[in-house]
Design a protein around this motif. Structure first.
Motif, PDB file in Angstrom:
ATOM      1  N   GLU A 290       0.861  -1.189   0.000  1.00  0.00           N
ATOM      2  CA  GLU A 290       0.000   0.000   0.000  1.00  0.00           C
ATOM      3  C   GLU A 290       0.891   1.231   0.000  1.00  0.00           C
ATOM      4  O   GLU A 290       1.754   1.381   0.871  1.00  0.00           O
ATOM      5  CB  GLU A 290      -0.917   0.015   1.220  1.00  0.00           C
ATOM      6  N   LEU A 291       0.679   2.113  -0.982  1.00  0.00           N
ATOM      7  CA  LEU A 291       1.571   3.254  -1.169  1.00  0.00           C
ATOM      8  C   LEU A 291       0.775   4.509  -1.475  1.00  0.00           C
ATOM      9  O   LEU A 291      -0.419   4.458  -1.773  1.00  0.00           O
ATOM     10  CB  LEU A 291       2.563   2.984  -2.317  1.00  0.00           C
ATOM     11  N   GLN A 292       1.480   5.650  -1.460  1.00  0.00           N
ATOM     12  CA  GLN A 292       0.822   6.932  -1.680  1.00  0.00           C
ATOM     13  C   GLN A 292       1.784   7.929  -2.306  1.00  0.00           C
ATOM     14  O   GLN A 292       2.900   8.119  -1.821  1.00  0.00           O
ATOM     15  CB  GLN A 292       0.299   7.485  -0.347  1.00  0.00           C
ATOM     16  N   ARG A 293       1.337   8.586  -3.380  1.00  0.00           N
ATOM     17  CA  ARG A 293       2.092   9.679  -3.983  1.00  0.00           C
ATOM     18  C   ARG A 293       1.751  10.981  -3.263  1.00  0.00           C
ATOM     19  O   ARG A 293       0.698  11.097  -2.616  1.00  0.00           O
ATOM     20  CB  ARG A 293       1.729   9.806  -5.467  1.00  0.00           C
ATOM     21  N   PRO A 294       2.607  12.002  -3.388  1.00  0.00           N
ATOM     22  CA  PRO A 294       2.292  13.299  -2.774  1.00  0.00           C
ATOM     23  C   PRO A 294       0.962  13.834  -3.283  1.00  0.00           C
ATOM     24  O   PRO A 294       0.716  13.901  -4.490  1.00  0.00           O
ATOM     25  CB  PRO A 294       3.457  14.182  -3.222  1.00  0.00           C
ATOM     26  N   GLY A 295       0.079  14.190  -2.365  1.00  0.00           N
ATOM     27  CA  GLY A 295      -1.218  14.725  -2.727  1.00  0.00           C
ATOM     28  C   GLY A 295      -2.237  13.691  -3.162  1.00  0.00           C
ATOM     29  O   GLY A 295      -3.389  14.028  -3.451  1.00  0.00           O
ATOM     30  N   GLY A 296      -1.819  12.429  -3.206  1.00  0.00           N
ATOM     31  CA  GLY A 296      -2.721  11.373  -3.638  1.00  0.00           C
ATOM     32  C   GLY A 296      -3.307  10.603  -2.474  1.00  0.00           C
ATOM     33  O   GLY A 296      -3.126  10.955  -1.310  1.00  0.00           O
ATOM     34  N   LYS A 297      -4.010   9.540  -2.804  1.00  0.00           N
ATOM     35  CA  LYS A 297      -4.624   8.686  -1.805  1.00  0.00           C
ATOM     36  C   LYS A 297      -3.756   7.464  -1.538  1.00  0.00           C
ATOM     37  O   LYS A 297      -2.917   7.077  -2.351  1.00  0.00           O
ATOM     38  CB  LYS A 297      -6.005   8.223  -2.284  1.00  0.00           C
ATOM     39  N   ARG A 298      -3.962   6.853  -0.397  1.00  0.00           N
ATOM     40  CA  ARG A 298      -3.338   5.568  -0.111  1.00  0.00           C
ATOM     41  C   ARG A 298      -3.968   4.526  -1.020  1.00  0.00           C
ATOM     42  O   ARG A 298      -5.190   4.394  -1.067  1.00  0.00           O
ATOM     43  CB  ARG A 298      -3.545   5.199   1.355  1.00  0.00           C
ATOM     44  N   LEU A 299      -3.130   3.789  -1.744  1.00  0.00           N
ATOM     45  CA  LEU A 299      -3.633   2.853  -2.741  1.00  0.00           C
ATOM     46  C   LEU A 299      -2.955   1.491  -2.625  1.00  0.00           C
ATOM     47  O   LEU A 299      -1.761   1.416  -2.301  1.00  0.00           O
ATOM     48  CB  LEU A 299      -3.386   3.386  -4.162  1.00  0.00           C
ATOM     49  N   PRO A 300      -3.682   0.416  -2.914  1.00  0.00           N
ATOM     50  CA  PRO A 300      -3.028  -0.888  -3.048  1.00  0.00           C
ATOM     51  C   PRO A 300      -2.003  -0.822  -4.180  1.00  0.00           C
ATOM     52  O   PRO A 300      -2.129   0.001  -5.106  1.00  0.00           O
ATOM     53  CB  PRO A 300      -4.185  -1.836  -3.410  1.00  0.00           C
ATOM     54  N   ALA A 301      -1.007  -1.686  -4.123  1.00  0.00           N
ATOM     55  CA  ALA A 301       0.087  -1.656  -5.096  1.00  0.00           C
ATOM     56  C   ALA A 301      -0.423  -1.680  -6.534  1.00  0.00           C
ATOM     57  O   ALA A 301       0.084  -0.950  -7.400  1.00  0.00           O
ATOM     58  CB  ALA A 301       1.035  -2.819  -4.844  1.00  0.00           C
ATOM     59  N   ALA A 302      -1.438  -2.503  -6.809  1.00  0.00           N
ATOM     60  CA  ALA A 302      -1.950  -2.617  -8.178  1.00  0.00           C
ATOM     61  C   ALA A 302      -2.462  -1.278  -8.688  1.00  0.00           C
ATOM     62  O   ALA A 302      -2.166  -0.858  -9.819  1.00  0.00           O
ATOM     63  CB  ALA A 302      -3.061  -3.676  -8.239  1.00  0.00           C
ATOM     64  N   ASP A 303      -3.232  -0.553  -7.863  1.00  0.00           N
ATOM     65  CA  ASP A 303      -3.767   0.752  -8.272  1.00  0.00           C
ATOM     66  C   ASP A 303      -2.671   1.809  -8.313  1.00  0.00           C
ATOM     67  O   ASP A 303      -2.666   2.684  -9.196  1.00  0.00           O
ATOM     68  CB  ASP A 303      -4.874   1.182  -7.315  1.00  0.00           C
ATOM     69  N   PHE A 304      -1.753   1.738  -7.375  1.00  0.00           N
ATOM     70  CA  PHE A 304      -0.641   2.689  -7.344  1.00  0.00           C
ATOM     71  C   PHE A 304       0.166   2.618  -8.632  1.00  0.00           C
ATOM     72  O   PHE A 304       0.525   3.649  -9.212  1.00  0.00           O
ATOM     73  CB  PHE A 304       0.249   2.401  -6.132  1.00  0.00           C
ATOM     74  N   LEU A 305       0.448   1.418  -9.107  1.00  0.00           N
ATOM     75  CA  LEU A 305       1.288   1.239 -10.290  1.00  0.00           C
ATOM     76  C   LEU A 305       0.596   1.674 -11.575  1.00  0.00           C
ATOM     77  O   LEU A 305       1.260   1.908 -12.590  1.00  0.00           O
ATOM     78  CB  LEU A 305       1.732  -0.221 -10.399  1.00  0.00           C
ATOM     79  N   ARG A 306      -0.714   1.808 -11.558  1.00  0.00           N
ATOM     80  CA  ARG A 306      -1.411   2.307 -12.748  1.00  0.00           C
ATOM     81  C   ARG A 306      -1.113   3.781 -13.007  1.00  0.00           C
ATOM     82  O   ARG A 306      -1.200   4.249 -14.142  1.00  0.00           O
ATOM     83  CB  ARG A 306      -2.922   2.115 -12.588  1.00  0.00           C
ATOM     84  N   GLY A 307      -0.756   4.495 -11.946  1.00  0.00           N
ATOM     85  CA  GLY A 307      -0.481   5.917 -12.098  1.00  0.00           C
ATOM     86  C   GLY A 307       0.959   6.300 -11.821  1.00  0.00           C
ATOM     87  O   GLY A 307       1.301   7.486 -11.862  1.00  0.00           O
ATOM     88  N   PHE A 308       1.792   5.317 -11.520  1.00  0.00           N
ATOM     89  CA  PHE A 308       3.193   5.609 -11.186  1.00  0.00           C
ATOM     90  C   PHE A 308       4.065   4.513 -11.789  1.00  0.00           C
ATOM     91  O   PHE A 308       4.008   3.358 -11.365  1.00  0.00           O
ATOM     92  CB  PHE A 308       3.375   5.654  -9.671  1.00  0.00           C
ATOM     93  N   GLU A 309       4.858   4.878 -12.768  1.00  0.00           N
ATOM     94  CA  GLU A 309       5.692   3.885 -13.446  1.00  0.00           C
ATOM     95  C   GLU A 309       6.895   3.514 -12.576  1.00  0.00           C
ATOM     96  O   GLU A 309       7.678   4.372 -12.178  1.00  0.00           O
ATOM     97  CB  GLU A 309       6.177   4.413 -14.784  1.00  0.00           C
TER      98      GLU A 309
END
Length: 318
Positions: A290-309
């Protein structure tokens, strides 16, 4: 029994609500920290304890200090008048945030009872929940303590234990808050009946839970994965374990250990899949789920990787 309550955050609110629900206790005064700016608009916001007190119609005092010879003597003097007028049998203290001078400790007939979220004398101080998880303790709990002038040095009155398991600070906080509310009601009833039995704290096993600082959030990948995973859990919800990669500071909110010696430099991404991002450490791998980009939401890895290469071979900074 006439009760003064001193506390500020959600942990304390749980105890105050438990006292209200128990019946048989008259809350005659609530002390809490002054309103603070909060939220995006930085508007003044009442503490959880103040919100609870106002909902019940209890009088509230918010001194900036209780030291009669301190920076805000007028605040302390007004609080002293309020405490004397309250004619309290006992004061309950839970994560209040102000030091109680001796005159406060001496004012209630039965003194001041503190709800402390650790098994004293382990983890005296400001951040016992975080530090117990960070240290890898198997158990923690709540101690009801008769306060004295020292830092969490008073006699123990009641204690209850629980297993930490894989809890984060957020989850463990809520479990301990519920336990603290139940135990303080037991302690107040025992005090009414004259049945409290103080026990001196052991001289051995004393540790201090120092305040959590923002700089501790930075992940040091040269540490073993087991240590880093504990820190991820300990720093949820604050300050959040973080590390820079791909030009952004990413927060890791959930992770587990994957055994094995990869030979890769600590911080190297070994795999980035929907199941998790596998990162080499000095001992085993950390799998971030579970990860989070600055200003973003906490996301499961699968969703996080859709918006972060993120690809194998990239390196998280130390």
């Amino acid at each position: 029994m006439r009760v003064v309550f001193a506390g500020t955050p959600e942990f304390a609110r749980s105890a105050l609500e438990a006292i209200a629900a128990a019946g048989g206790f008259e809350v005659v005064l609530v002390l809490t920290q002054p309103d603070r700016p909060a939220g995006r608009g930085m508007k003044l916001q009442a503490s959880p304890v103040k919100q609870c007190a106002l909902a019940h119609g209890w009088p509230v005092a918010q001194p900036r200090s209780l030291r009669l010879d301190g920076k805000y003597p007028e605040d302390a003097a007004a609080a002293r008048e309020a405490l004397l007028a309250a004619r309290a049998d006992v004061m309950v203290v839970a994560a209040y945030g102000l030091i109680l001078p001796q005159w406060v400790l001496d004012t209630p007939r039965l003194g001041c009872l503190n709800i402390h979220a650790s098994l004293l004398p382990r983890w005296r101080g400001a951040a016992p929940i975080h530090r117990a998880i960070e240290a890898g303790d198997a158990q923690t709990g709540v101690t009801i303590m008769q306060m004295d002038a020292g830092l969490d040095t008073g006699d123990m009155l009641l204690e209850e234990r629980l297993d930490i398991g894989s809890d984060s600070t957020a989850r463990l906080h809520d479990r301990l808050a519920d336990m603290g509310g139940r135990l303080i009601v037991d302690a107040l009833r025992a005090a009414q009946a004259g049945q409290l039995k103080p026990v001196k704290q052991p001289a051995d096993g004393i540790t201090y839970a120092h305040k959590i600082e923002k700089h501790e959030a930075k992940i040091d990948w040269s540490q073993p994965a087991e240590v880093l995973v504990r820190r991820v859990r300990a720093f949820d919800p604050f300050p959040g374990a973080s590390s820079a990669v791909g030009g952004e500071v990413v927060k890791i909110w959930a992770a587990h250990v994957q055994d094995g010696d990869t030979g890769a430099a600590p911080g190297t991404v070994l795999e980035a899949s929907p199941q998790g991002i596998v990162v080499a450490t000095s001992g085993g791998c950390l799998v971030a789920t579970e990860l989070q980009r600055p200003g973003g939401k906490r996301l499961p890895a699968a969703d996080f990787l859709r918006g972060f290469e993120l690809k194998a071979g990239q390196v998280f900074e130390n």
